[in-house]
Write an enzyme that holds these catalytic residues in place. Sequence first.
Site, mmCIF file in Angstrom:
data_model
loop_
_atom_site.group_PDB
_atom_site.id
_atom_site.type_symbol
_atom_site.label_atom_id
_atom_site.label_comp_id
_atom_site.label_asym_id
_atom_site.label_seq_id
_atom_site.Cartn_x
_atom_site.Cartn_y
_atom_site.Cartn_z
ATOM 1 N N GLY A 1 129.014 31.194 -34.923
ATOM 2 C CA GLY A 1 127.749 31.724 -34.406
ATOM 3 C C GLY A 1 127.222 32.854 -35.259
ATOM 4 O O GLY A 1 127.349 34.021 -34.923
ATOM 5 N N GLU B 1 130.795 38.583 -37.483
ATOM 6 C CA GLU B 1 130.645 37.698 -36.329
ATOM 7 C C GLU B 1 131.442 36.417 -36.533
ATOM 8 O O GLU B 1 131.892 36.124 -37.635
ATOM 9 C CB GLU B 1 129.159 37.432 -36.028
ATOM 10 C CG GLU B 1 128.357 36.902 -37.177
ATOM 11 C CD GLU B 1 126.857 36.844 -36.878
ATOM 12 O OE1 GLU B 1 126.411 37.154 -35.763
ATOM 13 O OE2 GLU B 1 126.120 36.464 -37.801
ATOM 14 N N LYS C 1 133.161 48.959 -24.452
ATOM 15 C CA LYS C 1 132.015 48.804 -23.547
ATOM 16 C C LYS C 1 131.973 49.886 -22.476
ATOM 17 O O LYS C 1 130.920 50.148 -21.908
ATOM 18 C CB LYS C 1 132.027 47.430 -22.895
ATOM 19 C CG LYS C 1 131.737 46.304 -23.875
ATOM 20 C CD LYS C 1 130.439 45.642 -23.554
ATOM 21 C CE LYS C 1 130.011 44.531 -24.482
ATOM 22 N NZ LYS C 1 131.046 43.817 -25.220
ATOM 23 N N ASP D 1 124.260 34.018 -35.979
ATOM 24 C CA ASP D 1 122.832 34.339 -35.781
ATOM 25 C C ASP D 1 122.470 35.689 -36.393
ATOM 26 O O ASP D 1 121.365 35.874 -36.900
ATOM 27 C CB ASP D 1 122.467 34.320 -34.297
ATOM 28 C CG ASP D 1 123.227 35.363 -33.517
ATOM 29 O OD1 ASP D 1 124.440 35.181 -33.342
ATOM 30 O OD2 ASP D 1 122.625 36.380 -33.125
ATOM 31 N N SER E 1 137.623 46.418 -31.287
ATOM 32 C CA SER E 1 136.702 46.677 -30.178
ATOM 33 C C SER E 1 137.287 46.453 -28.794
ATOM 34 O O SER E 1 136.754 46.985 -27.817
ATOM 35 C CB SER E 1 135.442 45.828 -30.367
ATOM 36 O OG SER E 1 135.784 44.474 -30.543
ATOM 37 N N SER F 1 130.412 38.088 -17.713
ATOM 38 C CA SER F 1 131.707 37.622 -17.224
ATOM 39 C C SER F 1 132.817 38.279 -18.028
ATOM 40 O O SER F 1 133.977 37.976 -17.872
ATOM 41 C CB SER F 1 131.800 36.102 -17.338
ATOM 42 O OG SER F 1 131.484 35.722 -18.652
HETATM 43 C C1 LIG Z 1 130.971 43.059 -26.254
HETATM 44 C C2 LIG Z 1 132.041 43.038 -27.253
HETATM 45 C C3 LIG Z 1 131.767 42.941 -28.634
HETATM 46 C C4 LIG Z 1 130.369 42.765 -29.178
HETATM 47 O O1 LIG Z 1 129.601 43.908 -28.924
HETATM 48 P P1 LIG Z 1 128.006 43.882 -29.115
HETATM 49 O O2 LIG Z 1 127.571 45.253 -28.775
HETATM 50 O O3 LIG Z 1 127.481 42.846 -28.146
HETATM 51 O O4 LIG Z 1 127.738 43.481 -30.501
HETATM 52 C C5 LIG Z 1 132.822 43.002 -29.517
HETATM 53 N N1 LIG Z 1 134.093 43.126 -29.092
HETATM 54 C C6 LIG Z 1 134.410 43.211 -27.774
HETATM 55 C C7 LIG Z 1 135.827 43.348 -27.398
HETATM 56 C C8 LIG Z 1 133.391 43.180 -26.813
HETATM 57 O O5 LIG Z 1 133.710 43.259 -25.512
#
Ligand SMILES: *Cc1c(COP(=O)(O)O)cnc(C)c1O
Length: 321
Positions: A210, A206, A55, A212, A306, A80
């Site tokens: 959830g 996902e 992010k 979606d 991620s 959050s």
């Molecule tokens: C926000 C986040 C996601 C999902 O990312 P999106 O862009 O909302 O699909 C996945 N893994 C982590 C660690 C995140 O912080």
Amino acid sequence: MSVTPPTFASVTAARGRIAGVAHRTPVLTSRTADERSGATVFFKAENLQRVGAFKFRGGYNAIAALDDAARRRGVVAFSSGNHAQAIAYAARLQGAPAVIVMPSDAPASKLAATRGYGAEVVTYDRYTEDREAITGRLASERGLALIPPFDHPEVIAGQGTAAAELIEETGALDLVVTPLGGGGLLAGTALSAGALSPGAAVWGVEPEAGNDGQQSLARGEVVTIPVPKSIADGALTSALGRYTFPIIRERVAGIVTVSDAELVETMKFFASRMKIVVEPTGCLAAAAVMTGKIDVKGKRVGVILSGGNVDLPALARMIGD
Ligand SMILES: *Cc1c(COP(=O)(O)O)cnc(C)c1O
């Protein structure tokens, strides 16, 4: 907010803005992961990114893309989770004031971490108050730019830089697999893969609770669900966005789901075999590849890890037995 959808050129511009600021995270391999999946797997370790998640890329890029006057007035975000810390830190690095709207019952450690990055935290009661109204009021009263967690062209472009770096390092891939919440990461990844490894099938993963995104892809329109319950707390979104969905519909091969138990097994694998901490949401893509939910046999597969933000007591509870 820009109204032009992001393209691979936006990802390239984002790479220029984050160069030397975001980490170029390592690409890790594991013989055990290859044996279990029957594939050659390349893990892009965004758990080692600044603030512990990809992010930071999108947040930093969105703030850097503002004009100077807007950046000086500052930014506002509601979150959050990892987006809060990404915006707080990216804003501080660029000298922009940041206001983060967070629920008053968010874990004290997250409130403190966000303040620690220099942001002003405005809390609200999640049962009686509307965070979007609060955020909107702050934005208009103080002239702040709203940076949403996924549905924003410069956020999507920034998230796409991780896959661009990955493919640059590995060469062409057969598949690229990412976690999926609101779809910023998946959409950005699809833009990069489409340009740098056009033969690659891009998949999103996902939480089972959830799906979606899976429903939306099947129906060809955005499906909204109640906020799901899963340990994958970074992917508890109820709908894809108006920028992310069209890119996903056009470019993504498929979306699969994994269970919380499969996420825990995958966290254990990373901790015990690869000596890295990956948060539950960060394990979504890896879990799908390691459990055979996506057919990867004999293929070269890029997997985005991620994020790595998980409280130590929670980590111990989940993987300690
Ligand atoms: C926000 C986040 C996601 C999902 O990312 P999106 O862009 O909302 O699909 C996945 N893994 C982590 C660690 C995140 O912080």
